[in-house]
Design an enzyme around this catalytic site. Structure first.
Site, PDB file in Angstrom:
ATOM      1  N   GLU A  96       0.801  -1.223   0.000  1.00  0.00           N
ATOM      2  CA  GLU A  96       0.000   0.000   0.000  1.00  0.00           C
ATOM      3  C   GLU A  96       0.834   1.273   0.000  1.00  0.00           C
ATOM      4  OE1 GLU A  96      -4.149   1.476   2.071  1.00  0.00           O
ATOM      5  OE2 GLU A  96      -3.391  -0.567   2.242  1.00  0.00           O
ATOM      6  N   THR A 156      -8.256   0.203  -2.910  1.00  0.00           N
ATOM      7  CA  THR A 156      -8.772  -0.220  -1.618  1.00  0.00           C
ATOM      8  C   THR A 156      -9.699   0.849  -1.026  1.00  0.00           C
ATOM      9  OG1 THR A 156      -8.081  -1.104   0.534  1.00  0.00           O
ATOM     10  CG2 THR A 156      -6.771   0.704  -0.365  1.00  0.00           C
TER      11      THR A 156
END
Length: 316
Positions: A96, A156
């Site tokens: 991420e 996400t």
């Protein structure tokens, strides 16, 4: 075998939502996902201690400014954990981008390129990783740029059809709609209990899956953030599901016949005209759940990123 996990793996690609190598090795998923919260937890585990030390040493060798050292050490740690995970799964590992960059397209692209470069230094090609980015408008545009450079992305913190549409229209490889967090909001807001069939998070993912398949979008749907096995089983047949080790363990112990709820019947309708930025922002604004959970998710990931930075800062 009649356990539900084995049956689920036959119809859905199972991904483990963890940074714990032991859990990943136990359940042998196809892919794995990490985020700042999971990396923070991993930093306390024995396997990660040498990686923390190595990341700090790497940063000291390759950056002079203290802020740059801290940023580089965090990226290096995330990539080294991801590299270790990649040796245990045949598919991809999601890493991420810093949540604090969620509203900055250029900075998100730059950070993604940094992560990709660190993976390449470790001998991991881009076809083994996914760059995770928050599903803000800016994040989706960053993913559009990255996908054009053959760097595939996992979008996400997705809570709304408008986010899903914009991701597909941007050519994003994969989305992660957050099932459990949607349920959390509705339970807190209404005071009601929900079955697997009425669970708003499950309904949202089913709607997104059917929309994609109906219109011929290739973006992969990966349900995420599950609160119970009922939610997982209600999405059997989804492209992918990323599941915590605890729920994987429960599924491996449950017996019965799995009902498949989602199936790709092929495209039947032309895709609609792509959303504009104004339409995207208005759709989110009109949905209190999506607006609040997106903002909360970004804040919480940022908090855990700062906590991870504090851990690393002690070693710099």
């Amino acid at each position: 075998m009649n356990d539900l996990l084995s049956q689920l793996k036959a119809v859905t690609t199972v991904v483990v939502d963890s940074g714990d190598l032991t859990a990943i090795e136990q359940f042998r998923p196809v892919d794995a996902t990490t985020n700042p919260s999971l990396l923070l937890n991993a930093s306390q585990l024995a396997f990660a201690k040498p990686m923390l030390t190595g990341a700090v040493d790497y940063a000291k060798r390759n950056a002079t400014d203290s802020a740059e050292q801290l940023s580089l050490a965090c990226d290096k740690f995330a990539v080294d954990v991801g590299t270790a995970i990649s040796k245990l799964v045949p598919g991809r590992v999601s890493t991420e981008v810093d949540a604090r960059l969620s509203f900055d397209t250029d900075a998100t692209v730059a950070k993604a390129l940094q992560l990709v470069a660190l993976y390449k230094e470790n001998g991991i090609d881009t076809d083994r990783i996914l760059i995770k980015v928050a599903s803000t408008w800016e994040g989706i545009q960053a993913a559009r740029i990255l996908e054009q450079q053959n760097i595939q992305c996992n979008l996400t913190l997705l809570f709304h059809m408008a986010q899903a549409r914009a991701c597909a229209e941007a050519g994003v490889y994969l989305i992660s709609p957050f099932v459990g967090r949607i349920l959390d909001w509705y339970k807190a807001s209404t005071g009601q209990d929900y079955t697997a069939e009425t669970d708003p998070g499950v309904v949202s993912v089913r709607d997104i899956y059917r929309f994609y398949k109906q219109h011929g979008f290739n973006t992969v749907v990966m349900g995420a953030s599950f609160r119970n096995t009922g939610e997982v089983l209600a999405l059997a047949g989804c492209d992918r599901l990323t599941i915590s080790p605890a729920l994987l363990a429960e599924l491996s112990q449950q017996q019965g016949n799995l009902a498949v709820h989602l199936k790709d019947d092929g495209a039947t309708t032309p895709a609609p005209v792509p959303l504009t930025e104004a339409e995207f922002r208005w759709a989110l604004n009109e949905d209190a759940m999506a607006t609040e959970k997106l903002a909360e998710g970004i804040r919480k990931f940022a908090i855990d990123q700062r906590k991870l930075e504090h851990v690393i800062q002690q070693a710099l």
